[in-house]
Write a protein that holds these residues in place. Structure first.
Motif, PDB file in Angstrom:
ATOM      1  N   THR A 213      -3.511   8.809   1.117  1.00  0.00           N
ATOM      2  CA  THR A 213      -3.521   7.357   1.056  1.00  0.00           C
ATOM      3  C   THR A 213      -4.658   6.858   0.176  1.00  0.00           C
ATOM      4  O   THR A 213      -5.793   7.321   0.286  1.00  0.00           O
ATOM      5  CB  THR A 213      -3.674   6.766   2.469  1.00  0.00           C
ATOM      6  N   ASP A 214      -4.348   5.904  -0.712  1.00  0.00           N
ATOM      7  CA  ASP A 214      -5.374   5.350  -1.586  1.00  0.00           C
ATOM      8  C   ASP A 214      -6.289   4.450  -0.772  1.00  0.00           C
ATOM      9  O   ASP A 214      -5.837   3.662   0.061  1.00  0.00           O
ATOM     10  CB  ASP A 214      -4.712   4.559  -2.716  1.00  0.00           C
TER      11      ASP A 214
ATOM     12  N   ASP B  68      -0.272  -6.938  -4.180  1.00  0.00           N
ATOM     13  CA  ASP B  68       1.167  -6.918  -3.920  1.00  0.00           C
ATOM     14  C   ASP B  68       1.500  -6.024  -2.731  1.00  0.00           C
ATOM     15  O   ASP B  68       2.359  -6.366  -1.909  1.00  0.00           O
ATOM     16  CB  ASP B  68       1.932  -6.445  -5.162  1.00  0.00           C
ATOM     17  N   TRP B  69       0.826  -4.872  -2.651  1.00  0.00           N
ATOM     18  CA  TRP B  69       1.058  -3.990  -1.502  1.00  0.00           C
ATOM     19  C   TRP B  69       0.671  -4.693  -0.216  1.00  0.00           C
ATOM     20  O   TRP B  69       1.395  -4.656   0.786  1.00  0.00           O
ATOM     21  CB  TRP B  69       0.257  -2.694  -1.643  1.00  0.00           C
ATOM     22  N   LEU B  70      -0.474  -5.360  -0.230  1.00  0.00           N
ATOM     23  CA  LEU B  70      -0.919  -6.050   0.976  1.00  0.00           C
ATOM     24  C   LEU B  70       0.040  -7.175   1.348  1.00  0.00           C
ATOM     25  O   LEU B  70       0.358  -7.357   2.527  1.00  0.00           O
ATOM     26  CB  LEU B  70      -2.331  -6.601   0.784  1.00  0.00           C
TER      27      LEU B  70
ATOM     28  N   ARG C 295      -9.199   0.152   3.966  1.00  0.00           N
ATOM     29  CA  ARG C 295      -8.953   0.046   2.523  1.00  0.00           C
ATOM     30  C   ARG C 295      -9.576  -1.223   1.962  1.00  0.00           C
ATOM     31  O   ARG C 295      -9.720  -2.228   2.667  1.00  0.00           O
ATOM     32  CB  ARG C 295      -7.447   0.055   2.241  1.00  0.00           C
TER      33      ARG C 295
ATOM     34  N   ALA D  16      -6.211  -1.024  -1.930  1.00  0.00           N
ATOM     35  CA  ALA D  16      -4.885  -1.623  -1.732  1.00  0.00           C
ATOM     36  C   ALA D  16      -4.674  -2.745  -2.749  1.00  0.00           C
ATOM     37  O   ALA D  16      -5.536  -3.627  -2.893  1.00  0.00           O
ATOM     38  CB  ALA D  16      -4.768  -2.177  -0.319  1.00  0.00           C
ATOM     39  N   SER D  17      -3.556  -2.725  -3.432  1.00  0.00           N
ATOM     40  CA  SER D  17      -3.259  -3.783  -4.393  1.00  0.00           C
ATOM     41  C   SER D  17      -2.839  -5.054  -3.647  1.00  0.00           C
ATOM     42  O   SER D  17      -2.332  -4.990  -2.518  1.00  0.00           O
ATOM     43  CB  SER D  17      -2.127  -3.354  -5.330  1.00  0.00           C
TER      44      SER D  17
ATOM     45  N   TRP E  31      -6.623 -12.998  -5.216  1.00  0.00           N
ATOM     46  CA  TRP E  31      -5.449 -13.124  -4.350  1.00  0.00           C
ATOM     47  C   TRP E  31      -4.765 -14.476  -4.526  1.00  0.00           C
ATOM     48  O   TRP E  31      -3.530 -14.574  -4.544  1.00  0.00           O
ATOM     49  CB  TRP E  31      -5.871 -12.921  -2.898  1.00  0.00           C
TER      50      TRP E  31
ATOM     51  N   ASP F 178       3.142  -7.273   0.935  1.00  0.00           N
ATOM     52  CA  ASP F 178       4.350  -6.676   1.518  1.00  0.00           C
ATOM     53  C   ASP F 178       4.099  -6.062   2.892  1.00  0.00           C
ATOM     54  O   ASP F 178       5.051  -5.742   3.614  1.00  0.00           O
ATOM     55  CB  ASP F 178       4.905  -5.587   0.589  1.00  0.00           C
ATOM     56  N   ASN F 179       2.811  -5.873   3.237  1.00  0.00           N
ATOM     57  CA  ASN F 179       2.496  -5.167   4.483  1.00  0.00           C
ATOM     58  C   ASN F 179       1.605  -5.967   5.431  1.00  0.00           C
ATOM     59  O   ASN F 179       1.018  -5.399   6.364  1.00  0.00           O
ATOM     60  CB  ASN F 179       1.811  -3.836   4.153  1.00  0.00           C
TER      61      ASN F 179
ATOM     62  N   THR G  92      -4.650   0.084  10.634  1.00  0.00           N
ATOM     63  CA  THR G  92      -4.926   0.120   9.200  1.00  0.00           C
ATOM     64  C   THR G  92      -5.619  -1.196   8.868  1.00  0.00           C
ATOM     65  O   THR G  92      -5.081  -2.270   9.120  1.00  0.00           O
ATOM     66  CB  THR G  92      -3.633   0.248   8.384  1.00  0.00           C
TER      67      THR G  92
END
Length: 257
Positions: A2-3, A9-11, A104, A6-7, A113, A13-14, A76
Motif C-alpha cells: 500500500t502506498d 481522487d483516491w480519497l 497515509r 493517497a491521491s 483538494w 472515492d474512498n 485506515t
C-alpha cells in the motif's frame, strides 16, 4: 504494498471507508471548512517536549487524542493540512511510531483538494473509541548514539532544512535537501516520481543506501520520510531528537564558510 501517499481522487472515492484527520488549527477547520467526514486534531495537540523521545506526545496523550475523535487501531487514516503536507506528515510519523498500521498522507493539501472536490463546515459527531498503542511494524526511530555511529559508516545523513540553516551548522558529512524541493508549487503535492528520483540521486540519496534524516525538531523530516517511503526506500532512519538533542548533547557540527 500500500502506498503511504493517497491521491485526492483516491480519497474522494474512498471517503466512506477511511478516517480523515485534519491537523490545522480549530479555527481553520471550523471557519474555513474541511473535507467531508474529517475530524480535527490540531498539530499542537500531538507535539510536546514533555512526552516521549523528542517531540512525541507520549503514549497516554496519543491514546486519548485518537479515542476522542473515534479512531481505532484498525482504521485506515488519511491525514492532511494546508501547508503542503508537512504538518500532516508529522501526524503520520507519530501514528507509525505508536504502532498504527495504515496511515497515509493526502497528496497535496486542503487548498489542492478544494480545486476539484467539495468541502463542508458540518461537524461530524463521533463516538469515543478504544485505542491501544503498539510497537511499530517497522522500527525507524534512531537515537543520538546510533546517529553518531552513522557518521563513520556509509550511511547518507540528510539535513532537510533550508540552505542557510545548513550553512550555519550541520552534522559532519550530511547533505542538504530542503524538504520543499520535493513539492510541486503548482499542484501543492509531490513532484512526479521521476522528478523526485532525479533530485534525490543528485544528492546521493539512492534506494540502495541507508538514509538517516534530521532537521531541528523532526517536523520537516517527517515529510521527507513519507516521500522516501512513497518511493520504496527501505533503509530510512528517523532521528527524532534531531538538532535539538544533538546540540544539547554537544554533538559535532560543521559550518560552511
Amino acid at each position: 504494498m500500500t502506498d503511504i501517499v493517497a491521491s485526492p481522487d483516491w480519497l474522494a472515492d474512498n471517503l466512506d471507508s477511511v478516517r480523515v484527520v485534519d491537523v490545522r488549527d480549530a479555527w481553520e477547520f471550523d471557519g474555513i471548512g474541511h473535507l467531508p467526514g474529517a475530524v480535527n486534531v490540531p498539530f499542537e495537540e500531538f507535539r510536546s517536549d514533555a512526552g516521549d523521545e523528542g517531540m512525541l506526545p507520549g503514549a497516554d496523550v496519543w491514546t486519548d487524542l485518537l479515542e476522542s475523535v473515534g479512531i481505532t487501531p484498525d482504521d485506515t487514516v488519511v491525514v492532511y493540512d494546508d501547508t503542503h503536507g508537512v504538518f500532516a506528515a508529522r501526524f503520520l510519523v507519530t501514528a507509525l511510531a505508536y504502532g498504527h498500521r495504515d496511515v497515509r498522507l493526502l497528496d497535496g493539501d486542503y487548498s489542492a483538494w478544494t480545486r476539484d472536490h467539495e468541502t463542508t463546515t458540518d461537524t461530524l459527531n463521533v463516538e469515543r473509541s478504544t485505542y491501544e498503542v503498539a510497537e511499530p511494524a517497522e522500527p525507524f526511530l534512531v537515537d543520538f548514539e546510533t546517529v553518531r555511529e552513522a557518521l563513520n559508516s556509509d550511511a547518507v545523513l540528510v539535513d532537510t532544512r533550508e540552505q542557510w540553516e545548513y550553512e550555519e551548522g550541520h552534522l559532519p558529512g550530511a547533505v542538504q535537501l530542503d524538504w520543499l524541493e520535493l513539492v510541486d508549487d503548482e499542484t501543492r503535492g509531490l513532484k512526479s516520481r521521476e522528478e523526485l528520483a532525479s533530485i534525490l540521486e543528485d544528492r546521493g540519496i539512492t534506494p540502495d543506501r541507508r538514509v538517516v534524516l534530521y532537521c531541528n525538531t523532526a517536523r520537516r523530516i517527517s515529510h521527507t520520510f513519507v516521500v522516501l517511503r512513497h518511493l520504496g526506500y527501505e533503509q530510512v532512519e528517523f532521528y527524532e531528537g534531531s538538532l535539538t538533542e544533538w546540540e544539547a548533547r554537544d554533538g559535532e557540527l560543521v559550518t560552511e564558510e
